[in-house]
Scaffold this motif. Structure first.
Motif, PDB file in Angstrom:
ATOM      1  N   GLU A 176       0.827  -1.203   0.000  1.00  0.00           N
ATOM      2  CA  GLU A 176       0.000   0.000   0.000  1.00  0.00           C
ATOM      3  C   GLU A 176       0.864   1.256   0.000  1.00  0.00           C
ATOM      4  O   GLU A 176       0.569   2.239  -0.703  1.00  0.00           O
ATOM      5  CB  GLU A 176      -0.936  -0.003   1.214  1.00  0.00           C
ATOM      6  CG  GLU A 176      -1.987  -1.092   1.187  1.00  0.00           C
ATOM      7  CD  GLU A 176      -2.856  -1.026  -0.049  1.00  0.00           C
ATOM      8  OE1 GLU A 176      -3.301   0.085  -0.411  1.00  0.00           O
ATOM      9  OE2 GLU A 176      -3.077  -2.075  -0.681  1.00  0.00           O
ATOM     10  N   SER A 188       4.357  -5.841  -7.248  1.00  0.00           N
ATOM     11  CA  SER A 188       2.911  -5.659  -7.129  1.00  0.00           C
ATOM     12  C   SER A 188       2.537  -4.189  -6.976  1.00  0.00           C
ATOM     13  O   SER A 188       1.497  -3.751  -7.474  1.00  0.00           O
ATOM     14  CB  SER A 188       2.385  -6.463  -5.937  1.00  0.00           C
ATOM     15  OG  SER A 188       0.986  -6.345  -5.829  1.00  0.00           O
ATOM     16  N   ALA A 236      -0.023  -2.173  -9.365  1.00  0.00           N
ATOM     17  CA  ALA A 236      -1.172  -1.402  -8.894  1.00  0.00           C
ATOM     18  C   ALA A 236      -1.279  -0.060  -9.600  1.00  0.00           C
ATOM     19  O   ALA A 236      -2.373   0.516  -9.700  1.00  0.00           O
ATOM     20  CB  ALA A 236      -1.075  -1.192  -7.386  1.00  0.00           C
ATOM     21  N   ASP A 239      -5.391   0.203 -16.673  1.00  0.00           N
ATOM     22  CA  ASP A 239      -6.328  -0.919 -16.720  1.00  0.00           C
ATOM     23  C   ASP A 239      -6.253  -1.694 -18.035  1.00  0.00           C
ATOM     24  O   ASP A 239      -6.587  -2.874 -18.085  1.00  0.00           O
ATOM     25  CB  ASP A 239      -7.765  -0.415 -16.514  1.00  0.00           C
ATOM     26  CG  ASP A 239      -7.990   0.111 -15.097  1.00  0.00           C
ATOM     27  OD1 ASP A 239      -7.238  -0.303 -14.181  1.00  0.00           O
ATOM     28  OD2 ASP A 239      -8.905   0.925 -14.913  1.00  0.00           O
ATOM     29  N   ARG A 277     -11.611 -11.066 -16.029  1.00  0.00           N
ATOM     30  CA  ARG A 277     -11.254 -10.325 -14.810  1.00  0.00           C
ATOM     31  C   ARG A 277     -12.094  -9.064 -14.629  1.00  0.00           C
ATOM     32  O   ARG A 277     -11.993  -8.397 -13.599  1.00  0.00           O
ATOM     33  CB  ARG A 277      -9.785  -9.904 -14.863  1.00  0.00           C
ATOM     34  CG  ARG A 277      -8.798 -11.016 -15.081  1.00  0.00           C
ATOM     35  CD  ARG A 277      -7.412 -10.453 -15.330  1.00  0.00           C
ATOM     36  NE  ARG A 277      -6.620 -10.344 -14.118  1.00  0.00           N
ATOM     37  CZ  ARG A 277      -5.512  -9.617 -14.021  1.00  0.00           C
ATOM     38  NH1 ARG A 277      -5.095  -8.900 -15.053  1.00  0.00           N
ATOM     39  NH2 ARG A 277      -4.830  -9.580 -12.896  1.00  0.00           N
ATOM     40  N   ARG A 287     -13.573  -6.751 -11.179  1.00  0.00           N
ATOM     41  CA  ARG A 287     -12.873  -6.911  -9.903  1.00  0.00           C
ATOM     42  C   ARG A 287     -11.557  -6.167  -9.954  1.00  0.00           C
ATOM     43  O   ARG A 287     -11.084  -5.790 -11.020  1.00  0.00           O
ATOM     44  CB  ARG A 287     -12.656  -8.385  -9.585  1.00  0.00           C
ATOM     45  CG  ARG A 287     -11.816  -9.139 -10.584  1.00  0.00           C
ATOM     46  CD  ARG A 287     -11.794 -10.633 -10.260  1.00  0.00           C
ATOM     47  NE  ARG A 287     -11.032 -11.395 -11.235  1.00  0.00           N
ATOM     48  CZ  ARG A 287     -10.055 -12.228 -10.917  1.00  0.00           C
ATOM     49  NH1 ARG A 287      -9.703 -12.380  -9.660  1.00  0.00           N
ATOM     50  NH2 ARG A 287      -9.420 -12.914 -11.846  1.00  0.00           N
ATOM     51  N   ASP A 288     -10.988  -5.966  -8.802  1.00  0.00           N
ATOM     52  CA  ASP A 288      -9.691  -5.300  -8.695  1.00  0.00           C
ATOM     53  C   ASP A 288      -8.622  -6.315  -9.065  1.00  0.00           C
ATOM     54  O   ASP A 288      -8.174  -7.109  -8.228  1.00  0.00           O
ATOM     55  CB  ASP A 288      -9.488  -4.787  -7.268  1.00  0.00           C
ATOM     56  CG  ASP A 288      -8.201  -3.972  -7.111  1.00  0.00           C
ATOM     57  OD1 ASP A 288      -7.307  -4.095  -7.969  1.00  0.00           O
ATOM     58  OD2 ASP A 288      -8.093  -3.241  -6.109  1.00  0.00           O
ATOM     59  N   ALA A 289      -8.228  -6.310 -10.337  1.00  0.00           N
ATOM     60  CA  ALA A 289      -7.320  -7.332 -10.842  1.00  0.00           C
ATOM     61  C   ALA A 289      -5.956  -7.277 -10.147  1.00  0.00           C
ATOM     62  O   ALA A 289      -5.366  -8.317  -9.833  1.00  0.00           O
ATOM     63  CB  ALA A 289      -7.153  -7.173 -12.350  1.00  0.00           C
ATOM     64  N   ALA A 290      -5.461  -6.071  -9.905  1.00  0.00           N
ATOM     65  CA  ALA A 290      -4.155  -5.943  -9.264  1.00  0.00           C
ATOM     66  C   ALA A 290      -4.199  -6.485  -7.837  1.00  0.00           C
ATOM     67  O   ALA A 290      -3.273  -7.179  -7.389  1.00  0.00           O
ATOM     68  CB  ALA A 290      -3.702  -4.489  -9.270  1.00  0.00           C
ATOM     69  N   ARG A 291      -5.275  -6.210  -7.127  1.00  0.00           N
ATOM     70  CA  ARG A 291      -5.414  -6.710  -5.759  1.00  0.00           C
ATOM     71  C   ARG A 291      -5.556  -8.228  -5.754  1.00  0.00           C
ATOM     72  O   ARG A 291      -4.959  -8.917  -4.923  1.00  0.00           O
ATOM     73  CB  ARG A 291      -6.631  -6.063  -5.098  1.00  0.00           C
ATOM     74  CG  ARG A 291      -7.050  -6.694  -3.774  1.00  0.00           C
ATOM     75  CD  ARG A 291      -6.007  -6.554  -2.700  1.00  0.00           C
ATOM     76  NE  ARG A 291      -5.841  -5.165  -2.310  1.00  0.00           N
ATOM     77  CZ  ARG A 291      -4.992  -4.755  -1.374  1.00  0.00           C
ATOM     78  NH1 ARG A 291      -4.211  -5.646  -0.771  1.00  0.00           N
ATOM     79  NH2 ARG A 291      -4.882  -3.484  -1.065  1.00  0.00           N
ATOM     80  N   ALA A 292      -6.350  -8.760  -6.688  1.00  0.00           N
ATOM     81  CA  ALA A 292      -6.543 -10.210  -6.750  1.00  0.00           C
ATOM     82  C   ALA A 292      -5.218 -10.918  -7.036  1.00  0.00           C
ATOM     83  O   ALA A 292      -4.910 -11.957  -6.437  1.00  0.00           O
ATOM     84  CB  ALA A 292      -7.582 -10.558  -7.818  1.00  0.00           C
ATOM     85  N   ASP A 350      -3.080 -10.797  -3.842  1.00  0.00           N
ATOM     86  CA  ASP A 350      -3.536 -11.733  -2.820  1.00  0.00           C
ATOM     87  C   ASP A 350      -3.141 -13.169  -3.176  1.00  0.00           C
ATOM     88  O   ASP A 350      -2.695 -13.941  -2.311  1.00  0.00           O
ATOM     89  CB  ASP A 350      -5.053 -11.635  -2.649  1.00  0.00           C
ATOM     90  CG  ASP A 350      -5.481 -10.333  -1.985  1.00  0.00           C
ATOM     91  OD1 ASP A 350      -4.626  -9.671  -1.360  1.00  0.00           O
ATOM     92  OD2 ASP A 350      -6.667  -9.975  -2.096  1.00  0.00           O
TER      93      ASP A 350
END
Length: 216
Positions: free
Chosen positions: A100, A158, A162, A166, A186, A189-194, A197
């Motif tokens: 973050e 990552s 972020a 897009d 995809r 949804r938040d592809a970068a977050r997925a 994770d």
């Protein structure tokens, strides 16, 4: 005579015009607007509205400024879990906070990632806490920095992801039909977050397996 009409006192102002915090924040703002390549001492002095000589009275070189920037960003990273939680839970929380922080300062990733930490007291303290937490968690000394760097490498990549547009994987129709379909899957949804994770869960699973092998 009103306060505004009173003659200005000679000598230094009671409040310093420059400080480490003010200089660092101005540098962050300059990079955010114009990119890291635009960060020169002359450009920073102009942004602060002072002469370069006045700036050099507070920060001696761009190298010192980079150390200030390193500490500035790393202050946003929460490493409080080390020493208070199991090593893997602490490492997971640290990785999330780390991502973050650098997602907010993605333009600094290529610079700070290769800047030695000596001279950045907060950064040194962070790594000390992480290293101590991993050692207390049972990691052998010769493996601890491998763990740290492995997680950092993933986290910083990552953080850059972020900040990616897009449409980074979009290609003209027909060139890559399978790619187009999986990219389209995809949507919503938040592809970068997925991706983060999934990647972090995989890294942690591998580290837990390796840790268990050391405990045997």
């Amino acid at each position: 005579m009103t306060a505004a009409e009173q003659p200005r006192r000679r000598g230094r102002p009671t409040t310093p015009l420059l400080s480490q915090e003010k200089i660092t924040r101005a540098a962050v703002e300059l990079i955010g607007v114009r990119g890291y390549e635009a960060l020169t001492m002359a450009a920073l002095a102009r942004r602060l509205g002072v002469a370069p000589s006045a700036l050099y009275n507070h920060v001696t070189s761009k190298r010192q400024l980079l150390l200030w920037l390193q500490d500035h960003v790393n202050r946003e990273i929460d490493c409080s879990g080390f020493g208070a939680r199991p090593w893997d839970a602490a490492l997971e929380a640290w990785a999330h906070s780390y991502r973050e922080a650098y997602a907010r300062h993605s333009l600094l990733v290529p610079v700070i990632a290769v800047t030695p930490i000596a001279g950045s007291p907060h950064t040194v303290a962070m790594y000390e806490k992480v290293a101590a937490g991993l050692r207390d968690g049972g990691w052998p000394d010769d493996q601890i920095m491998d763990v740290v760097v492995a997680v950092e490498s993933f986290v910083l990549g990552s953080a850059l992801d972020a900040a990616a547009p897009d449409d980074i994987f979009d290609v003209p129709g027909g060139q890559a039909p399978v790619l187009a379909e999986v990219v389209g899957a995809r949507v919503g949804r938040d592809a970068a977050r997925a991706a983060f994770d999934l990647g972090l869960a995989t890294v942690l699973a591998g580290l837990r397996d390796r840790w268990r092998a050391f405990q045997g």
